[in-house]
Scaffold this active site. Structure first.
Site, PDB file in Angstrom:
ATOM      1  N   ARG A   1      14.358  -7.804   1.123  1.00  0.00           N
ATOM      2  CA  ARG A   1      15.402  -7.643   0.104  1.00  0.00           C
ATOM      3  C   ARG A   1      15.796  -9.012  -0.435  1.00  0.00           C
ATOM      4  NH1 ARG A   1      16.708  -4.162   4.154  1.00  0.00           N
ATOM      5  NH2 ARG A   1      16.694  -1.970   3.590  1.00  0.00           N
TER       6      ARG A   1
ATOM      7  N   ALA B   1      12.352 -19.330  10.407  1.00  0.00           N
ATOM      8  CA  ALA B   1      10.970 -19.120  10.850  1.00  0.00           C
ATOM      9  C   ALA B   1      10.785 -17.703  11.375  1.00  0.00           C
ATOM     10  CB  ALA B   1      10.622 -20.136  11.931  1.00  0.00           C
TER      11      ALA B   1
ATOM     12  N   ARG C   1      24.732 -17.069   7.357  1.00  0.00           N
ATOM     13  CA  ARG C   1      25.923 -17.810   6.936  1.00  0.00           C
ATOM     14  C   ARG C   1      25.633 -18.577   5.657  1.00  0.00           C
ATOM     15  NH1 ARG C   1      25.637 -23.319   7.992  1.00  0.00           N
ATOM     16  NH2 ARG C   1      24.030 -23.989   9.431  1.00  0.00           N
TER      17      ARG C   1
ATOM     18  N   HIS D   1       0.844  -1.196   0.000  1.00  0.00           N
ATOM     19  CA  HIS D   1       0.000   0.000   0.000  1.00  0.00           C
ATOM     20  C   HIS D   1       0.877   1.243   0.000  1.00  0.00           C
ATOM     21  CE1 HIS D   1      -3.500  -2.469   0.817  1.00  0.00           C
ATOM     22  NE2 HIS D   1      -2.798  -3.069   1.756  1.00  0.00           N
TER      23      HIS D   1
END
Length: 194
Positions: A166, A160, A183, A115
């Protein structure tokens, strides 16, 4: 409306007004997913028919679990085995590409839609959308959210509860809010030792 469907199907971000969105196709997806929920284990033929009708690219090894929801379905593309656990939501206002070997845990949300940051635009129904790509062998942990415009590289694991805003490179473990690389995945992670 057909022109806007074409905009939605492109692998490019866009800005929209909620009135442009094809409501009839959203209703179709809602009805198909509701029917999917009613089917028993022996209704495999009808289940396959629904999945072929619902998804833009159906694959016979794509297995959405109970509670699966999506906005449209036609923008979801499976490219091989995909294990989709319970209560997964895909807001497919843009294409969602799911590579072969994908594991998507319970409660995951793949959200192409967004939005406006400006409140008055938000109230008027101005939104955004950008595609999501999960390359081959991606595992997304329970209750993670992947936002529009994100690509997760092949073989990567998302922890989780993460919020992925990104791109994540291939072959890594990433987690957090916002999600960051922790890692690389190495041979030391192999469970079956030679």
């Amino acid at each position: 409306m057909a022109d806007f469907e074409e905009i939605m199907k492109k692998d490019e971000p866009y800005v929209s007004h909620f009135m442009e969105m094809p409501g009839h196709l959203k209703r179709k997806a809602m009805l198909l997913t509701k029917e999917l929920e009613t089917l028993g284990e022996d209704d495999r033929e009808r289940r396959t028919e629904i999945l072929k009708d619902l998804f833009g690219t159906y694959h016979p090894l794509a297995f959405p679990g109970a509670g699966f929801k999506c906005d449209y379905g036609f923008n979801i593309h499976f490219h091989g085995l995909a294990v989709i656990n319970y209560n997964v939501v895909m807001l497919d206002t843009s294409p969602i590409h799911i590579g072969a070997g994908a594991f998507i845990a319970p409660g995951v949300c793949l959200a192409c839609s967004g939005h406006s940051l400006i409140g008055e635009e938000r109230v008027r129904g101005i939104g955004t959308s950008a595609p999501i790509t999960l390359e081959d062998n991606v595992w997304i942990g329970a209750n993670a959210t992947v936002c529009g415009g994100v690509t997760i590289g092949a073989g990567s694991v998302i922890g989780a509860g993460s919020v992925v805003i990104r791109d994540i490179p291939a072959g890594v473990v990433a987690a957090g809010n916002p999600c960051k690389v922790i890692r690389k995945i190495t041979e030391e992670d192999r469970l079956e030792k030679a």
